[in-house]
Motif scaffolding. Structure first.
Motif, PDB file in Angstrom:
ATOM      1  N   VAL A  46      67.446  41.428   7.981  1.00  0.00           N
ATOM      2  CA  VAL A  46      68.713  41.417   8.772  1.00  0.00           C
ATOM      3  C   VAL A  46      68.990  42.638  10.230  1.00  0.00           C
ATOM      4  O   VAL A  46      68.659  43.927   9.361  1.00  0.00           O
ATOM      5  CB  VAL A  46      70.167  41.729   7.933  1.00  0.00           C
TER       6      VAL A  46
ATOM      7  N   ARG B 248      71.196  45.713  11.210  1.00  0.00           N
ATOM      8  CA  ARG B 248      72.374  45.926  11.093  1.00  0.00           C
ATOM      9  C   ARG B 248      72.778  47.483  11.495  1.00  0.00           C
ATOM     10  O   ARG B 248      71.309  48.093  11.815  1.00  0.00           O
ATOM     11  CB  ARG B 248      73.056  46.217   9.688  1.00  0.00           C
TER      12      ARG B 248
ATOM     13  N   GLU C 177      71.860  37.464  15.223  1.00  0.00           N
ATOM     14  CA  GLU C 177      72.789  37.001  13.766  1.00  0.00           C
ATOM     15  C   GLU C 177      72.783  38.577  13.689  1.00  0.00           C
ATOM     16  O   GLU C 177      72.918  38.620  12.084  1.00  0.00           O
ATOM     17  CB  GLU C 177      71.502  36.074  13.324  1.00  0.00           C
TER      18      GLU C 177
ATOM     19  N   SER D  17      73.751  41.260  11.658  1.00  0.00           N
ATOM     20  CA  SER D  17      74.511  41.611  10.616  1.00  0.00           C
ATOM     21  C   SER D  17      74.814  40.404   9.045  1.00  0.00           C
ATOM     22  O   SER D  17      75.093  41.102   8.639  1.00  0.00           O
ATOM     23  CB  SER D  17      75.884  42.125  10.317  1.00  0.00           C
ATOM     24  N   LYS D  18      73.894  39.721  10.449  1.00  0.00           N
ATOM     25  CA  LYS D  18      73.449  38.405   8.997  1.00  0.00           C
ATOM     26  C   LYS D  18      72.546  38.225   8.180  1.00  0.00           C
ATOM     27  O   LYS D  18      71.321  38.485   9.343  1.00  0.00           O
ATOM     28  CB  LYS D  18      74.188  37.021   9.787  1.00  0.00           C
TER      29      LYS D  18
ATOM     30  N   LYS E 181      66.160  41.608   3.244  1.00  0.00           N
ATOM     31  CA  LYS E 181      66.639  40.866   1.541  1.00  0.00           C
ATOM     32  C   LYS E 181      65.072  40.186   1.079  1.00  0.00           C
ATOM     33  O   LYS E 181      64.484  39.615   2.237  1.00  0.00           O
ATOM     34  CB  LYS E 181      67.335  39.466   2.711  1.00  0.00           C
TER      35      LYS E 181
END
Length: 225
Positions: free
Chosen positions: A219, A221, A165, A167-168, A213
């Motif tokens: 996340v 990234r 997943e 970047s999500k 988050k």
């Protein structure tokens, strides 16, 4: 959620029927008439599902499937073919397909399978990569720019979920489900393993970060300069 599908099929009449039906159902469907064109579209675009005929000109469906998996692409693949023997089905799954639909098929069944496959990523990919970070799923190893990343079995599962997943944001609940299933420890255990994973990525100077988050999850990234 909108679904974007690629159909690789050399039977133009069948392809037209499938594309028109899916678009009526609100599903966007690109079409390629041969394996080489299909592979080019796969490399250039992101699809939720790939519908792949077995007998294709220029590059057959098995070869397309193998090349997709060799590139670490975990897009679910549904193979469409008139070959219905067990041997043919085994060959398809060995090549990396996720599902198999024998021609002729009911188009309503095709729709149901597309919707089901679109909700997940393929388990057939042998590697995952995010930039220079490579995860070998069968060998359970990770490297960054060729340097080994030391992972425990739990941090391996954690990294796999985050990479799938990338970047999500992924919720804490989904991460814990991916690691421990139904038999879950307290939420502090996840924080400990996130901390360990961050340390291992820092040791190889990875240009990736695992960001929190607040009130949601984590996340993976690329670091911002």
């Amino acid at each position: 959620m909108s679904i974007n599908v690629l159909l690789v099929e050399d039977d133009i009449d069948l392809a037209s029927t499938v594309v028109d039906y899916l678009e009526i159902e609100g599903i966007s469907c690109d079409h390629a008439a041969n394996g080489v064109q299909g592979l080019s579209l796969i490399e250039a675009n992101h699809y939720q599902v790939i519908l792949l005929d077995l007998n294709l000109p220029r590059l057959d469906g098995l070869s397309v499937c193998q090349k997709v998996r060799a590139s670490s692409d975990d897009t679910p693949i549904l193979m469409l073919t008139a070959r219905d023997s067990l041997k043919d089905k085994v060959a398809g799954f060995d090549a990396g397909t996720d599902d198999y639909l024998v021609k002729p098929f009911e188009i309503e069944e095709l729709l149901v399978r597309i919707i089901s496959l679109s909700k997940r990523r393929s388990g057939q990919a042998s590697t995952l990569n995010v930039g220079d970070l490579i995860l070998q799923l069968k060998a359970c190893t990770a490297t960054y720019a060729g340097e080994p990343v030391k992972l425990t079995p739990i941090t391996f599962k954690l990294l796999e979920k985050l990479m799938r997943e990338a970047s999500k944001p992924v919720t804490r609940e989904l991460l814990m489900q991916a690691i421990w299933g139904e038999d879950q420890p307290d939420s502090n255990s996840l924080k400990v393993h996130i901390h360990h994973l961050r340390k291992q990525l820092d040791k190889v100077n990875a240009s990736l970060s695992i960001d929190t988050k607040a009130g949601f999850g984590f996340v993976l990234r690329k670091k911002t300069s």
